[in-house]
Write a protein that holds these residues in place. Structure first.
Motif, PDB file in Angstrom:
ATOM      1  N   SER A 233       6.225   6.586  -7.813  1.00  0.00           N
ATOM      2  CA  SER A 233       5.714   5.368  -8.506  1.00  0.00           C
ATOM      3  C   SER A 233       4.204   5.278  -8.864  1.00  0.00           C
ATOM      4  CB  SER A 233       6.001   4.102  -7.848  1.00  0.00           C
ATOM      5  OG  SER A 233       7.170   4.172  -7.387  1.00  0.00           O
ATOM      6  N   HIS A 234       3.620   6.827  -9.106  1.00  0.00           N
ATOM      7  CA  HIS A 234       2.502   6.664  -9.656  1.00  0.00           C
ATOM      8  C   HIS A 234       2.101   6.043 -10.950  1.00  0.00           C
ATOM      9  CE1 HIS A 234       3.775  10.216 -11.651  1.00  0.00           C
ATOM     10  NE2 HIS A 234       2.695  10.228 -12.441  1.00  0.00           N
ATOM     11  N   ARG A 237       1.867   2.475 -10.484  1.00  0.00           N
ATOM     12  CA  ARG A 237       0.401   2.292  -9.649  1.00  0.00           C
ATOM     13  C   ARG A 237      -0.799   2.131 -10.542  1.00  0.00           C
ATOM     14  NH1 ARG A 237       2.647   1.216  -6.738  1.00  0.00           N
ATOM     15  NH2 ARG A 237       3.390   2.899  -5.468  1.00  0.00           N
ATOM     16  N   GLY A 242      -3.406  -0.145  -9.159  1.00  0.00           N
ATOM     17  CA  GLY A 242      -3.397   0.305  -7.980  1.00  0.00           C
ATOM     18  C   GLY A 242      -2.492  -0.858  -6.947  1.00  0.00           C
ATOM     19  N   ARG A 243      -1.970  -1.860  -7.570  1.00  0.00           N
ATOM     20  CA  ARG A 243      -0.987  -2.682  -7.022  1.00  0.00           C
ATOM     21  C   ARG A 243       0.436  -2.281  -6.430  1.00  0.00           C
ATOM     22  NH1 ARG A 243      -3.676  -6.045 -10.769  1.00  0.00           N
ATOM     23  NH2 ARG A 243      -5.384  -7.154  -9.590  1.00  0.00           N
ATOM     24  N   TYR A 244       1.165  -2.855  -6.102  1.00  0.00           N
ATOM     25  CA  TYR A 244       2.477  -2.402  -5.515  1.00  0.00           C
ATOM     26  C   TYR A 244       3.661  -3.321  -5.831  1.00  0.00           C
ATOM     27  CZ  TYR A 244      -0.222   0.421  -2.412  1.00  0.00           C
ATOM     28  OH  TYR A 244      -0.962   1.566  -2.072  1.00  0.00           O
ATOM     29  N   ASN A 312       0.301  -5.791  -1.747  1.00  0.00           N
ATOM     30  CA  ASN A 312       0.247  -5.293  -0.526  1.00  0.00           C
ATOM     31  C   ASN A 312      -0.419  -6.017   0.651  1.00  0.00           C
ATOM     32  OD1 ASN A 312       1.461  -3.294   1.095  1.00  0.00           O
ATOM     33  ND2 ASN A 312      -0.172  -2.072   1.197  1.00  0.00           N
TER      34      ASN A 312
END
Length: 558
Positions: A233-234, A237, A242-244, A312
């Motif tokens: 899942s880069h 991201r 940078g979130r999930y 996260n």
């Protein structure tokens, strides 16, 4: 749990809690497995017909024990009525699904090929950041729009618990996506999400017969995610700072993979996948302290939970996310207002011979090189938005003169149409037609014309009273005046121009062919979602299912 052996309309074993289940609950469960309504089922135990009573008596209190045998029979008197009602309901559902599909096809075609909308429903494709995107050809655009509309409607039905109908709507959405170029579909994650939603319907309906198909769907979904999301899942991201956001979606995927593996006898694989799903579930649990802190800053509970799950559980990141989302919503409102303004402008220019809207980008290009806007718009309308042909017409003195004459004629027709409507309004109020015509011809709004007429009436009844002649502003206004103004407003799309210049039917005639009810259903559904709605899953049911199947695996191991 106790077991009851059922025979008759359906044969098998049902697990029940004798101290909690009632006769109506048992009847409903047997009826569901017998594919009939509860009112058409009789339950007989030990030679006695089980009665509902007040609905509070538990099975254990009625003398029913573990391994008791229950005979279910169809009530003959209600059978014909029940079958008729079932057939009618099925026919109505089929008609509704057909209408929904047709409405989605019509809306996607109008919004993909540049056809001028008949209303303010404008559908555009956007990426996760909210930017408008063009994917593939016009056919690809249309297929994706149709698939997205049906997918959104299917998710609404899932949220309402209507899994059977949701599954059918989602299947239609899958069919729409299949019409798009596969290379284009690799860039979007909507198709794999739709696959997961279909399997979720299988699971919620406990449709074990679809397991083999479910396994293939989930395998395809995982492969498509790797292409669209990137390995680990880069890509998601990176796009989401940078979130999930995908955690809940992958949790549901792993749960369903574990369920399919369990019912396929692959217990080791099932345990491995379900254990991973449980770890994701734990990560998605929002701490009360974090939730309270974010809510104390003025955010709603649902929004705060969503932000914390997608961040996260990082409070600072969640707050940044909420602020960004608020700014995006405000920006979208500004953009929507601009789009509505552009749509009104396009309507004012009318439709091309092929019923398309005037291309505003090409119009601005012509205006930028010195052509008058209304003149350039008419040239584009006549030439199906062909810039070069429009330039040829605009630079040709004879054709340019003809275009100007057409525009002036259209303005006169519109003005005459507005005047006629105003005259009819005043006549309905009781004024003489000739006087109403004179007042309207003098110019101004309907209210101003009405005040002139009232002033004339006062002058005629009291010619010596100067106050009556001069104080027209205090004249009473009939209650229906404001409504009359609204009803006499002239539509921006010129039906006369369309009929004379294009040889086609008018907008009013075209509107009658639309299924406005179904189009509104689809449009309302789209208005409620945003770019991250597909990732916004509460996961409560998923958590319960994970525990259920892990317990079943433990039981199978023992």
């Amino acid at each position: 749990m106790s077991k009851l052996k059922i025979a008759g309309t359906w044969a098998g074993v049902i697990d029940v809690e004798l101290d909690n289940w009632t006769v109506p609950m048992l009847r409903e469960e047997v009826a569901k497995r017998s594919n009939c309504g509860p009112n058409s089922i009789n339950l007989i135990c030990a030679g006695k017909v089980l009665k509902d009573g007040d609905g509070n008596d538990k099975l254990g209190q009625l003398g029913i024990k573990n391994n008791s045998k229950i005979l279910s029979t169809r009530v003959a008197a209600d059978e014909g009525k029940f079958i008729k009602n079932e057939l009618m309901a099925e026919e109505e559902r089929s008609r509704r699904l057909a209408r929904l599909k047709s409405a989605a096809a019509a809306m996607s075609q109008r919004n993909a090929d540049g056809t001028l909308p008949f209303d303010d429903q404008v559908i555009e494709l956007e990426d996760q950041s909210g930017r408008q995107v063009k994917l593939g050809t016009e056919t690809d655009q249309r297929a994706i729009m149709m698939g997205l509309m049906l997918h959104t409607n299917g998710k609404e039905l899932i949220n309402k618990g209507n899994y059977k109908e949701a599954m059918e709507v989602l299947t239609m959405g899958e069919e729409a996506f299949s019409l798009c170029d596969p290379k284009v579909m690799e860039f979007i994650d909507n198709p794999p999400i739709l696959q997961i939603d279909i399997v979720w319907c299988y699971f919620m309906l406990r449709d074990i017969s679809c397991l083999s198909v479910a396994g293939e769907r989930l395998k395809k979904a995982r492969q498509n995610f790797e292409r669209s999301h990137g390995k680990d899942s880069h890509r998601v991201r990176f796009l989401q700072g940078g979130r999930y956001p995908e955690l809940a979606l992958y949790l549901r995927l792993e749960l369903l993979e574990g369920v399919v593996a369990y019912h396929s006898g692959q217990f080791d694989k099932s345990r491995k996948v379900l254990t991973s799903a449980r770890e994701r579930f734990i990560r998605l649990q929002v701490p009360d302290e974090a939730l309270s802190l974010v809510m104390s800053m003025g955010f709603r509970e649902h929004d705060a939970k969503r932000a914390l799950r997608m961040s996260n559980q990082d409070i600072e990141s969640a707050i940044d996310f909420l602020v960004e989302q608020k700014a995006k919503r405000l920006q979208k409102r500004v953009e929507d207002l601009q789009k509505q303004k552009e749509l009104m402008e396009q309507k004012a220019y009318g439709r091309t011979p092929l019923k398309k809207a005037v291309d505003l980008q090409k119009l601005n290009e012509l205006v930028s090189i010195g052509f008058e806007k209304e003149l350039a718009a008419e040239a584009l309308r006549r030439n199906e938005n062909d810039t070069q042909k429009s330039l040829d017409d605009l630079t040709n003195p004879e054709i340019n003169s003809s275009i100007q004459f057409t525009i002036e004629s259209r303005k006169r027709r519109r003005q005459q149409k507005a005047n006629d409507a105003s005259i009819e309004t005043l006549v309905q109020m009781g004024f003489e037609r000739s006087r109403a015509s004179e007042a309207v011809q003098a110019g101004g709004t309907v209210e101003e014309a009405m005040l002139r007429l009232l002033s004339q009436q006062q002058s005629a009844s009291n010619p010596t009273d100067d106050a009556a002649n001069n104080n027209t502003e205090s004249a009473p206004i009939p209650p229906a005046a404001s409504d009359a103004v609204a009803s006499s407003s002239v539509p921006l799309t010129d039906d006369i121009v369309e009929e004379e210049d294009n040889g086609g039917s008018s907008t009013a005639e075209k509107v009658e062919d639309r299924d406005e009810e179904m189009e509104d259903v689809l449009a309302d559904g789209l208005a409620k979602v945003d770019a991250l709605s597909d990732y916004d899953i509460e996961v409560t049911k998923e958590g319960e299912a994970i525990n259920e199947y892990l317990a079943m695996l433990d039981s199978a191991g023992k």
